[in-house]
Design a protein around this motif. Structure first.
Motif: not given
Length: 84
Positions: A42-49, A51-53
């Motif tokens: 599962n690829n995503f970016i999560q920063v400070s709560g 989430t970008i899928t």
């Protein structure tokens, strides 16, 4: 007939016959479906709560993708983790 064979198998198993014990356990155990292990990523970016899928990343324009890559490269993240 089946019960008689199982009782003989059980008798041999309780007397130490490991093959009989294994056979008895295989025949009398509940059938469980074979589980298969699939590699899932599962690829995503999560920063400070937030989430970008991966789907959202693919919707970015080329300029936005390049800008995001420049931002991520500023954190010295290994290349294998940065693939936009």
């Amino acid at each position: 007939m089946r019960e008689r064979l199982l009782s003989h198998c059980y008798k041999f198993a309780t007397n130490g016959d490991m093959k009989a014990a294994r056979l008895f356990l295989e025949v009398t155990s509940e059938k469980r479906p074979k589980t298969s292990i699939r590699n899932q990523q599962n690829n995503f970016i999560q920063v400070s709560g937030t989430t970008i899928t991966e789907a959202q990343l693919k919707e970015l324009t080329e300029d936005q993708q390049q800008q995001l890559q420049r931002i991520l490269k500023g954190f010295n993240i290994p290349k294998e983790f940065v693939a936009v």
